[in-house]
Design an enzyme around this catalytic site. Structure first.
Site, PDB file in Angstrom:
ATOM      1  N   ARG A  50      42.488  38.653  42.466  1.00 27.74           N
ATOM      2  CA  ARG A  50      42.292  39.878  42.208  1.00 27.74           C
ATOM      3  C   ARG A  50      43.526  40.878  43.093  1.00 27.74           C
ATOM      4  O   ARG A  50      44.192  40.618  43.841  1.00 27.74           O
ATOM      5  CB  ARG A  50      40.859  40.372  42.879  1.00 27.74           C
ATOM      6  CG  ARG A  50      40.636  40.276  44.313  1.00 27.74           C
ATOM      7  CD  ARG A  50      39.600  40.829  45.067  1.00 27.74           C
ATOM      8  NE  ARG A  50      40.296  42.095  45.223  1.00 27.74           N
ATOM      9  CZ  ARG A  50      41.159  42.452  46.131  1.00 27.74           C
ATOM     10  NH1 ARG A  50      41.626  41.499  46.959  1.00 27.74           N
ATOM     11  NH2 ARG A  50      41.541  43.681  46.478  1.00 27.74           N
ATOM     12  N   ALA A  52      45.566  44.857  42.016  1.00 22.25           N
ATOM     13  CA  ALA A  52      46.674  45.230  41.025  1.00 22.25           C
ATOM     14  C   ALA A  52      47.879  44.122  41.070  1.00 22.25           C
ATOM     15  O   ALA A  52      48.530  43.424  40.215  1.00 22.25           O
ATOM     16  CB  ALA A  52      46.933  46.653  41.104  1.00 22.25           C
ATOM     17  N   ARG A  90      40.965  42.064  32.596  1.00 20.34           N
ATOM     18  CA  ARG A  90      40.836  43.114  33.445  1.00 20.34           C
ATOM     19  C   ARG A  90      41.541  44.633  32.995  1.00 20.34           C
ATOM     20  O   ARG A  90      42.526  44.584  33.358  1.00 20.34           O
ATOM     21  CB  ARG A  90      40.936  42.888  35.037  1.00 20.34           C
ATOM     22  CG  ARG A  90      40.035  41.759  35.455  1.00 20.34           C
ATOM     23  CD  ARG A  90      39.792  41.654  36.925  1.00 20.34           C
ATOM     24  NE  ARG A  90      39.212  42.813  37.310  1.00 20.34           N
ATOM     25  CZ  ARG A  90      39.072  43.325  38.550  1.00 20.34           C
ATOM     26  NH1 ARG A  90      39.838  42.821  39.591  1.00 20.34           N
ATOM     27  NH2 ARG A  90      38.396  44.363  39.253  1.00 20.34           N
ATOM     28  N   ASP A 235      44.881  51.203  41.205  1.00 17.65           N
ATOM     29  CA  ASP A 235      44.941  50.396  39.971  1.00 17.65           C
ATOM     30  C   ASP A 235      45.675  50.887  38.717  1.00 17.65           C
ATOM     31  O   ASP A 235      46.225  49.907  38.032  1.00 17.65           O
ATOM     32  CB  ASP A 235      43.615  49.811  39.663  1.00 17.65           C
ATOM     33  CG  ASP A 235      43.047  48.785  40.606  1.00 17.65           C
ATOM     34  OD1 ASP A 235      42.489  49.174  41.590  1.00 17.65           O
ATOM     35  OD2 ASP A 235      43.040  47.790  40.365  1.00 17.65           O
ATOM     36  N   LYS A 246      39.427  51.338  43.327  1.00 21.47           N
ATOM     37  CA  LYS A 246      37.956  51.013  43.516  1.00 21.47           C
ATOM     38  C   LYS A 246      37.022  51.803  43.635  1.00 21.47           C
ATOM     39  O   LYS A 246      37.192  52.974  44.443  1.00 21.47           O
ATOM     40  CB  LYS A 246      37.934  49.920  44.888  1.00 21.47           C
ATOM     41  CG  LYS A 246      36.851  49.221  45.061  1.00 21.47           C
ATOM     42  CD  LYS A 246      36.235  48.359  44.130  1.00 21.47           C
ATOM     43  CE  LYS A 246      37.192  47.562  43.347  1.00 21.47           C
ATOM     44  NZ  LYS A 246      37.047  46.947  42.239  1.00 21.47           N
TER      45      LYS A 246
HETATM   46  C1  LIG Z   1      46.766  47.044  45.957  1.00 19.03           C
HETATM   47  S1  LIG Z   1      45.436  46.215  45.087  1.00 19.03           S
HETATM   48  C2  LIG Z   1      45.109  47.539  44.123  1.00 19.03           C
HETATM   49  C3  LIG Z   1      43.525  47.642  43.914  1.00 19.03           C
HETATM   50  O1  LIG Z   1      42.888  46.425  43.286  1.00 19.03           O
HETATM   51  C4  LIG Z   1      41.341  46.282  43.871  1.00 19.03           C
HETATM   52  O2  LIG Z   1      40.392  46.246  42.798  1.00 19.03           O
HETATM   53  P1  LIG Z   1      39.807  44.808  42.764  1.00 19.03           P
HETATM   54  O3  LIG Z   1      39.562  44.249  43.836  1.00 19.03           O
HETATM   55  O4  LIG Z   1      38.809  45.008  41.653  1.00 19.03           O
HETATM   56  O5  LIG Z   1      40.905  43.939  42.066  1.00 19.03           O
HETATM   57  C5  LIG Z   1      41.015  47.707  44.704  1.00 19.03           C
HETATM   58  O6  LIG Z   1      41.079  48.850  43.658  1.00 19.03           O
HETATM   59  C6  LIG Z   1      42.559  48.064  45.284  1.00 19.03           C
HETATM   60  O7  LIG Z   1      42.870  49.263  45.662  1.00 19.03           O
END
Ligand SMILES: CSC[C@H]1O[C@H](OP(=O)(O)O)[C@H](O)[C@@H]1O
Length: 334
Positions: A50, A52, A90, A235, A246
């Protein structure tokens, strides 16, 4: 899993993808060995991979994995089909599709071209994040009066989420290295607790002073004057700087604006989607109700309870003090 002596969240090894299992953390440090595209899609969908930039790496290596199994005879149509399913796994983080599209652009060059492009993409991710982490720390130091800063961050934006060098959390580490950090406050980040489970794990290993907050406590900590700056990841950033991140980020941005606290987004240019004019055009991933109603035990009793579980929200660009990329402060249109 290390590369050049540094931990790396996703890598290519002997014809397969190897990744840190982020669902198992912080109590179990497990690796996942991925040999099939469908297995990669399932791993991304359950957020074992997970973040981005890590999704971009998974996208690039996922196309390579498909080509590895379809190279004799070279089945370009089958690879394209795999790539399309992977890119859709995603929908909010534009980085996943960015990397897949980069790989498909060299498909006609065959397997060797895909190997070179995947290597280039992962190298660019690491280089971009290193530059933006320093640029963000520079910006924050210039934008705040206090010498040792108290920073608040949301979700997880360290090496787990970003392949090797963090974005927002990378900037936090740079501030710590420079002696410019007093403490970082980490929101737990309901419902999957990326902050409590992953950011605290990364900061503890890095011996960075930090404190965990329930998400709903963040505004009160700002209100008592305990935060000098909020730094988050992203993201997808639309052409007008509306920022998808998030869920919970919007509430932090509103509270930061109310209390006159700089709200900074740290993200590589691969997160910027200039083809999407505003946040209204950003697809928001909605996830399973059980992520909200359960965490080990069932949290809700009534069977008729409906659940909304958006994984992201969109912060209007006017609430963002600055978007910092590897090239410095991002200004739409250059
Ligand atoms: C630098 S990671 C960007 C971003 O990704 C995370 O989402 P997820 O945990 O659902 O993949 C989160 O929004 C981070 O800020």
């Amino acid at each position: 899993m290390t590369v050049d002596g540094e931990p790396q969240s996703v890598l290519w090894q002997d014809g397969c993808i190897v990744a840190v299992d982020q669902v198992a953390l912080p109590h179990h440090e497990r690796r996942i060995r991925i040999t099939r595209v469908d297995q990669l899609i399932a791993t991304v969908s359950r957020l074992a991979i997970r973040g981005a930039p890590s999704l971009a790496a998974a996208g690039a290596l996922g196309v390579l994995l498909s080509a590895h199994s379809r190279r004799t005879p070279f089945d370009a149509a089958g690879i394209r089909a795999d790539a399309g399913r992977l890119a859709a796994a995603r929908p909010t983080a534009v980085n996943l599709r960015w990397a897949v599209d980069r790989m498909l652009a060299v498909l006609d060059g065959g397997y060797p071209a895909l190997e070179r492009e995947a290597d280039a993409i992962l190298g660019e991710i690491v280089t971009a994040n290193a530059a933006l982490a320093s640029a963000t720390a520079d910006f924050v130091c210039a934008a705040t009066a206090r010498h040792r800063l108290r920073v608040l961050t949301h979700c997880n934006t360290g090496w787990l989420a970003t392949l090797r060098i963090g974005t927002a959390l990378g900037a936090v580490l740079r501030l710590h290295e420079r002696g410019r950090l007093e403490r970082v406050y980490c929101t737990e980040t309901r419902p999957l607790l990326q902050g409590a489970r992953l950011t605290c794990w990364e900061l503890d290993r890095a011996e960075v002073p930090h404190a965990l907050l329930v998400d709903s406590a963040a505004a009160a900590v700002m209100a008592r004057g305990a935060i000098d700056c909020v730094i988050v990841g992203a993201d997808r950033i639309a052409a007008n700087r509306d920022t998808a991140n998030k869920v919970g980020t919007l509430a932090l941005a509103i509270a930061a604006r109310h209390h006159g606290i700089p709200f900074v987004v740290a993200a590589p240019t691969s997160t910027i989607d200039e083809a999407t004019p505003s946040g209204a055009g950003i697809p928001i991933e909605h996830r399973y109700a059980e992520e909200v109603t359960h965490f080990g035990l069932e949290l809700t009793a009534p069977r008729r309870t409906e659940v909304e579980n958006p994984a992201f929200d969109v912060t209007p660009g006017e609430l963002v003090s600055a978007v910092i990329t590897e090239h410095g402060v991002y200004r739409p249109g250059g």
